[in-house]
Design an enzyme around this catalytic site. Structure first.
Site, PDB file in Angstrom:
ATOM      1  N   PRO A   2       0.801  -1.219  -0.516  1.00  0.00           N
ATOM      2  CA  PRO A   2      -0.201   0.373  -0.018  1.00  0.00           C
ATOM      3  C   PRO A   2       0.983   0.619  -0.216  1.00  0.00           C
ATOM      4  O   PRO A   2       2.103   2.078   0.749  1.00  0.00           O
ATOM      5  CB  PRO A   2      -0.754  -0.165   1.103  1.00  0.00           C
ATOM      6  CG  PRO A   2      -0.644  -0.996   1.843  1.00  0.00           C
ATOM      7  CD  PRO A   2       0.176  -1.999   1.354  1.00  0.00           C
ATOM      8  N   GLU A   3       0.498   2.113  -1.064  1.00  0.00           N
ATOM      9  CA  GLU A   3       1.275   3.110  -1.323  1.00  0.00           C
ATOM     10  C   GLU A   3       0.218   4.309  -0.744  1.00  0.00           C
ATOM     11  O   GLU A   3      -1.245   4.347   0.446  1.00  0.00           O
ATOM     12  CB  GLU A   3       1.838   3.758  -2.551  1.00  0.00           C
ATOM     13  CG  GLU A   3       2.539   2.970  -3.181  1.00  0.00           C
ATOM     14  CD  GLU A   3       3.347   2.736  -4.266  1.00  0.00           C
ATOM     15  OE1 GLU A   3       3.095   3.951  -4.463  1.00  0.00           O
ATOM     16  OE2 GLU A   3       3.154   1.426  -4.839  1.00  0.00           O
ATOM     17  N   LYS A  59       2.859   6.757   4.272  1.00  0.00           N
ATOM     18  CA  LYS A  59       2.061   5.374   4.290  1.00  0.00           C
ATOM     19  C   LYS A  59       1.829   5.496   5.967  1.00  0.00           C
ATOM     20  O   LYS A  59       1.171   3.655   5.728  1.00  0.00           O
ATOM     21  CB  LYS A  59       2.681   4.921   4.105  1.00  0.00           C
ATOM     22  CG  LYS A  59       3.792   4.790   2.474  1.00  0.00           C
ATOM     23  CD  LYS A  59       3.917   3.847   1.872  1.00  0.00           C
ATOM     24  CE  LYS A  59       5.294   4.289   0.277  1.00  0.00           C
ATOM     25  NZ  LYS A  59       6.106   3.037   0.283  1.00  0.00           N
ATOM     26  N   HIS A  96      -5.584 -15.771   8.453  1.00  0.00           N
ATOM     27  CA  HIS A  96      -4.614 -14.097   8.154  1.00  0.00           C
ATOM     28  C   HIS A  96      -4.939 -13.022   8.954  1.00  0.00           C
ATOM     29  O   HIS A  96      -3.893 -11.718   8.995  1.00  0.00           O
ATOM     30  CB  HIS A  96      -4.578 -13.677   6.596  1.00  0.00           C
ATOM     31  CG  HIS A  96      -3.952 -14.877   5.915  1.00  0.00           C
ATOM     32  ND1 HIS A  96      -4.403 -14.562   4.449  1.00  0.00           N
ATOM     33  CD2 HIS A  96      -3.371 -15.882   6.119  1.00  0.00           C
ATOM     34  CE1 HIS A  96      -4.102 -15.714   3.786  1.00  0.00           C
ATOM     35  NE2 HIS A  96      -2.767 -16.213   5.011  1.00  0.00           N
ATOM     36  N   ARG A 115       1.649 -11.667   5.624  1.00  0.00           N
ATOM     37  CA  ARG A 115       3.969 -12.001   5.449  1.00  0.00           C
ATOM     38  C   ARG A 115       3.740 -11.076   6.384  1.00  0.00           C
ATOM     39  O   ARG A 115       4.807 -11.147   6.873  1.00  0.00           O
ATOM     40  CB  ARG A 115       4.290 -11.024   4.240  1.00  0.00           C
ATOM     41  CG  ARG A 115       3.649 -12.092   3.172  1.00  0.00           C
ATOM     42  CD  ARG A 115       4.322 -11.534   1.984  1.00  0.00           C
ATOM     43  NE  ARG A 115       5.944 -11.386   1.503  1.00  0.00           N
ATOM     44  CZ  ARG A 115       6.469 -11.285   0.747  1.00  0.00           C
ATOM     45  NH1 ARG A 115       6.534 -10.497   0.017  1.00  0.00           N
ATOM     46  NH2 ARG A 115       8.068 -11.770   1.214  1.00  0.00           N
ATOM     47  N   ARG A 156      22.025  14.058  -3.977  1.00  0.00           N
ATOM     48  CA  ARG A 156      22.359  13.451  -3.734  1.00  0.00           C
ATOM     49  C   ARG A 156      22.978  12.345  -5.387  1.00  0.00           C
ATOM     50  O   ARG A 156      22.541  13.004  -6.326  1.00  0.00           O
ATOM     51  CB  ARG A 156      20.732  12.604  -3.861  1.00  0.00           C
ATOM     52  CG  ARG A 156      20.058  13.009  -2.713  1.00  0.00           C
ATOM     53  CD  ARG A 156      20.231  12.275  -1.024  1.00  0.00           C
ATOM     54  NE  ARG A 156      20.532  10.900  -1.537  1.00  0.00           N
ATOM     55  CZ  ARG A 156      19.396   9.962  -0.846  1.00  0.00           C
ATOM     56  NH1 ARG A 156      18.379  11.033  -0.356  1.00  0.00           N
ATOM     57  NH2 ARG A 156      18.868   9.079  -1.560  1.00  0.00           N
ATOM     58  N   ARG A 266      14.077  -3.387  -7.182  1.00  0.00           N
ATOM     59  CA  ARG A 266      12.653  -3.049  -7.660  1.00  0.00           C
ATOM     60  C   ARG A 266      12.236  -3.109  -9.887  1.00  0.00           C
ATOM     61  O   ARG A 266      13.202  -2.612  -9.895  1.00  0.00           O
ATOM     62  CB  ARG A 266      11.388  -1.934  -7.437  1.00  0.00           C
ATOM     63  CG  ARG A 266      11.771  -1.945  -6.095  1.00  0.00           C
ATOM     64  CD  ARG A 266      10.838  -0.442  -5.156  1.00  0.00           C
ATOM     65  NE  ARG A 266      10.900  -1.102  -4.107  1.00  0.00           N
ATOM     66  CZ  ARG A 266      11.471  -0.269  -2.767  1.00  0.00           C
ATOM     67  NH1 ARG A 266      13.029   0.878  -3.501  1.00  0.00           N
ATOM     68  NH2 ARG A 266      11.057   0.291  -2.305  1.00  0.00           N
TER      69      ARG A 266
END
Ligand code: ZN
Length: 276
Positions: A2-3, A59, A96, A115, A156, A266
């Site tokens: 989920p974002e 998030k 779950h 998970r 960066r 990713r």
């Protein structure tokens, strides 16, 4: 995973379902989301508490009680909150489910997590939230400006995609939305952040707002197993232009074919023709 739009969808669902409810008890079926906190400590912390406010930052889900105490939750890979108007007792329905918050009106809030990478942290006061201090600017906040992004980018030595995934730069973006944002902004995911031009930064911010707003409006993206509080799927997966579109014709240019490449563990999806 989920974002921002998925977490926002869950938060809006929680606001409708649990505000004003009193916790009568809690069942911990798996203690892992609690980290160092014991099930007994959670029980003592939440019993008789009344939900007053639910908010999102990055998030994270911030659930506040009328007493001033709060819970700070992160769903990580597969965490989800599902509201149930009645108790869940059958073994197959409990699959779950890791934690159940029971309410005094017999309804309950289920924390499901296949998970179990998700976390629930207890804060005796809702003011000094450590996770909040580490977050970058919110995509829909006016504080996210071209100048801010350029300033972060110049410092960066990473690809622009990696910079956008850094929660301390912009809060709430993950792999799906960053791929979509860079595609719409026509910026290569592999471009060195230091080489980002002011025009590219402006396009990225515009695309970020566009994508995030549209995804929230469509209740998030269900490409894996995302569900809202009412156990329903989002709709933004039908509007994805580049994510998991390997081999498809580019929606922006003539001749471009969507490619997939590994970037920092990713998958990155992009058009090699128009994302330069
Ligand atoms: Zn293209």
């Amino acid at each position: 995973m989920p974002e921002l739009p998925e977490v926002e969808t869950i938060v809006r669902g929680l606001q409708k379902r649990i505000i004003g409810k009193t916790i009568s008890g809690v069942e911990v079926l798996h203690p892992k989301p609690l980290g160092q906190t014991t099930p007994k400590e959670l029980e003592r912390f939440v019993r008789s508490q009344v939900f007053r406010k639910v908010e999102r930052f990055g998030k994270y889900i911030h659930m506040q009680f009328a007493s001033g105490k709060s819970l700070v939750c992160h769903l990580r890979m597969t965490g989800k909150y599902i509201y149930s108007s009645a108790n869940v007792t059958k073994a197959e329905e409990r699959r779950h489910i890791r934690i159940i918050f029971h309410f005094s009106d017999q309804s309950c809030l289920l924390y499901k997590d296949l998970r179990i990478f998700g976390t629930i942290k207890l804060y005796a006061d809702g003011v000094t939230i450590a996770e909040k201090a580490k977050q970058g600017r919110e995509p829909l906040s006016p504080a996210l400006t071209t100048a801010y992004l350029l300033e972060k980018a110049r410092r960066r030595q990473v690809a622009i995609k990696i910079l956008l995934l850094d929660q301390s730069v912009i809060a709430g973006l993950g792999n799906i939305y960053v791929c979509e944002i860079l595609f719409r902004a026509r910026v290569s995911p592999f471009l060195s952040a230091r080489d980002l031009s002011s025009a590219q930064a402006a396009r990225i911010i515009e695309a970020t707002r566009e994508v995030i707003k549209l995804a929230i409006k469509n209740n998030g993206t269900s490409v894996s197993d995302f569900r809202n509080v009412d156990d329903k799927e989002g709709k933004f997966q039908n509007m994805l232009l580049v994510y998991q579109k390997t081999g498809a014709a580019c929606a922006h240019c003539t001749g471009g074919i969507i490619q997939r490449e590994k970037q920092g563990q990713r998958s990155t999806f992009f058009c090699p023709v128009c994302q330069v």
